[in-house]
Design an enzyme around this catalytic site. Structure first.
Site, PDB file in Angstrom:
ATOM      1  N   THR A  98      -1.901   0.513  -1.001  1.00 35.61           N
ATOM      2  CA  THR A  98      -1.314  -0.810  -0.398  1.00 35.61           C
ATOM      3  C   THR A  98      -1.684  -2.063  -0.960  1.00 35.61           C
ATOM      4  O   THR A  98      -0.810  -2.882  -1.296  1.00 35.61           O
ATOM      5  CB  THR A  98      -2.164  -0.726   0.984  1.00 35.61           C
ATOM      6  N   GLN A 150       3.209   8.755  -4.114  1.00 39.02           N
ATOM      7  CA  GLN A 150       3.738  10.391  -3.770  1.00 39.02           C
ATOM      8  C   GLN A 150       4.187  10.982  -5.060  1.00 39.02           C
ATOM      9  O   GLN A 150       4.342  12.076  -4.717  1.00 39.02           O
ATOM     10  CB  GLN A 150       5.006  10.169  -2.745  1.00 39.02           C
ATOM     11  N   SER A 167      -2.685   5.991  -5.704  1.00 40.30           N
ATOM     12  CA  SER A 167      -3.566   6.092  -4.742  1.00 40.30           C
ATOM     13  C   SER A 167      -4.348   7.429  -4.964  1.00 40.30           C
ATOM     14  O   SER A 167      -3.983   8.551  -5.257  1.00 40.30           O
ATOM     15  CB  SER A 167      -3.017   5.973  -3.394  1.00 40.30           C
ATOM     16  N   GLY A 168      -5.648   7.440  -5.043  1.00 44.29           N
ATOM     17  CA  GLY A 168      -6.605   8.576  -5.003  1.00 44.29           C
ATOM     18  C   GLY A 168      -6.522   9.578  -3.863  1.00 44.29           C
ATOM     19  O   GLY A 168      -6.337  10.776  -4.133  1.00 44.29           O
ATOM     20  N   THR A 203     -17.022  -5.828  -6.916  1.00 44.08           N
ATOM     21  CA  THR A 203     -17.698  -4.827  -7.681  1.00 44.08           C
ATOM     22  C   THR A 203     -17.144  -3.748  -7.475  1.00 44.08           C
ATOM     23  O   THR A 203     -16.410  -3.106  -6.740  1.00 44.08           O
ATOM     24  CB  THR A 203     -19.202  -4.616  -6.893  1.00 44.08           C
ATOM     25  N   CYS A 220       3.151   3.834  15.450  1.00 45.66           N
ATOM     26  CA  CYS A 220       3.125   3.607  16.884  1.00 45.66           C
ATOM     27  C   CYS A 220       2.129   2.620  17.296  1.00 45.66           C
ATOM     28  O   CYS A 220       0.852   2.449  16.843  1.00 45.66           O
ATOM     29  CB  CYS A 220       2.155   4.907  17.385  1.00 45.66           C
TER      30      CYS A 220
HETATM   31  C1  PLP Z   1       0.100   6.266   1.567  1.00 43.17           C
HETATM   32  C2  PLP Z   1       1.054   5.573   0.719  1.00 43.17           C
HETATM   33  C3  PLP Z   1       0.851   4.346   0.406  1.00 43.17           C
HETATM   34  C4  PLP Z   1      -0.478   3.635   0.805  1.00 43.17           C
HETATM   35  O1  PLP Z   1      -1.588   3.778  -0.038  1.00 43.17           O
HETATM   36  P1  PLP Z   1      -3.074   3.464   0.488  1.00 43.17           P
HETATM   37  O2  PLP Z   1      -4.119   4.141  -0.673  1.00 43.17           O
HETATM   38  O3  PLP Z   1      -3.279   4.451   1.579  1.00 43.17           O
HETATM   39  O4  PLP Z   1      -3.128   2.164   0.797  1.00 43.17           O
HETATM   40  C5  PLP Z   1       1.488   3.401  -0.255  1.00 43.17           C
HETATM   41  N1  PLP Z   1       2.668   3.874  -0.562  1.00 43.17           N
HETATM   42  C6  PLP Z   1       3.348   5.138  -0.376  1.00 43.17           C
HETATM   43  C7  PLP Z   1       4.632   5.633  -0.776  1.00 43.17           C
HETATM   44  C8  PLP Z   1       2.250   6.143   0.435  1.00 43.17           C
HETATM   45  O5  PLP Z   1       2.508   7.359   0.824  1.00 43.17           O
END
Ligand code: PLP
Length: 391
Positions: free
Chosen positions: A72, A180, A200-201, A238, A335
């Site tokens: 995000t 993804q 993202s991790g 940090t 939701c």
């Molecule tokens: C999960 C996701 C995000 C958000 O990543 P976070 O690390 O949870 O903030 C952004 N883009 C896609 C396509 C995602 O599947």
């Protein structure tokens, strides 16, 4: 019976080996990586080793890797950061699509307050963006084009290199949300031809709260978070050393096992679909289809349910009923205050509200077993038929 987890596109469990790699950085080597003393330097070495590992997997320079708090933040930083520079030069359009994650759409919409014009590329019914569709909306006012590599609800793969080419022809920068795709597909920033890339991790069996924004050297961009001089002043705060180490470890493992995991997803998907067909033929559709011109990842499936006569069911109720039967899936919808909204991705693909509200998403992980997929398919078939048989 343990619940069967089929929601890996929402998040994945932390790999125990990754946790193992992280632990020393919570305990023995827990100093601030920017401290000048020996303990700080120890943490710093771990961060720089991790940065090199990640850069080499992506085909990037270590200096192009900025650690963030996740997908995000990376998406927000790319879009806002490029817009801030470009709109002063008369480029105020942010080109994106209606099937993007909200981490892309919402910052683009919010930037209207600063004069941005979000523009949406039409999406094909199978859930992809084509080069022709992008050409029709890009112009000399386009600041940035942001299009995702793999969609998190329907699994479509966009032709990123071709799309980036078009953005560049118009003098715009190109960002891709690869949250993804990293760990699933080969992701090389040079082959993809991108200026910015988010990952993202926690979507690849790493820790939550850590991500990367790849910023191609020389790209004009203003950081989102100002503070200390961490990350060469590109992201204050940090450094989260254990999470950074965990991210590098998870990416290295996913990269090494990519092909075997892919084959496993394919096997699981085929097994699932064959079992579902055997027990509920005529009761479901794959949203976006499978055998279309658009490529797809094998671990994400979006299904719409109905009776053979066309009577639909409530996807939210289906999800809750499956939960009672220990099958955990998602409906991909937001939701808010008790009101379930249809998935903006399915609507963006031109699927009707009613069909979107009768849909669920399954996302397979490499730790799911074939038996779990067979069981899930039988359970879904039973629950769907039971729900549809009620007057
Ligand atoms: C999960 C996701 C995000 C958000 O990543 P976070 O690390 O949870 O903030 C952004 N883009 C896609 C396509 C995602 O599947």
């Amino acid at each position: 019976m343990e619940p069967i987890y089929l929601d890996h596109a929402a998040t994945t469990p932390l790999d125990p080996e990754v946790l193992e790699a992280m632990i020393p950085y919570f305990t023995d080597a827990s100093a601030n990586a920017n401290s000048a003393h020996q303990l700080g330097r120890r943490a710093k070495v771990a961060v720089e080793d991790s940065r090199e590992t990640i850069a080499s997997i992506l085909g990037a320079e270590p200096s192009e890797i900025v650690f963030t708090s996740g997908g995000t933040e990376s998406d927000n930083a790319a879009i806002r950061g490029v817009f801030e520079v470009a709109h002063r030069k008369g480029r105020s359009e942010i080109v994106t699509s209606e099937i993007e994650h909200h981490a892309v759409i919402h910052p683009a919409e919010c930037l209207k307050l600063s004069g941005a014009k979000p523009t949406y590329v039409p999406v094909s019914p199978s859930g992809g963006v084509t080069a022709d569709a992008l050409s029709s909306v890009c112009g000399d006012k386009t600041a940035i084009v942001s299009l995702m590599h793999v969609n998190n609800e329907v699994g479509t793969i966009n032709p990123i290199a071709d799309l980036a080419d078009i953005a560049h022809q118009h003098g715009a920068y190109f960002h891709t949300d690869a949250v993804q795709s990293v760990g699933k597909l080969p992701v090389n920033v040079n082959e993809l031809n991108v200026d910015f890339l988010s990952l993202s991790g926690h979507k690849l069996n790493g820790p939550k709260g850590i991500g990367v924004l790849f910023v191609k050297n020389g790209s004009p961009w203003i950081p989102l978070i100002h503070g200390g001089s961490q990350e060469k002043r590109r992201r204050g705060g940090t450094l989260n050393v254990p999470a950074i180490v965990g991210l590098a470890s998870a990416m290295a493992k996913a990269d090494a096992q990519r092909q075997t995991r892919w084959a496993h997803y394919q096997k699981c998907r085929t097994l699932f679909l064959n079992t579902l067909k055997e027990h509920a033929d005529g009761y479901f559709e794959i949203n976006g289809g499978l055998d279309s011109e658009v490529e797809r990842v094998p671990h994400i499936l979006n299904l719409c349910f109905h009776s053979p006569e066309g009577k639909t069911l409530d996807g939210e109720m289906l999800l809750l009923n499956l939960d009672i039967e220990n099958v955990c899936v998602s409906n991909g919808s937001a939701c808010t205050s008790g009101a379930v909204e249809p998935s903006h991705v399915l609507l963006g693909m031109g699927i009707s509200t009613q069909q979107a509200m009768s849909s669920i998403r399954l996302s397979i992980g490499h730790s799911n077993t074939p038996e779990e997929l067979t069981h899930a398919a039988k359970t879904i078939a039973n629950v769907v038929k039971r729900m549809l048989s009620k007057p």
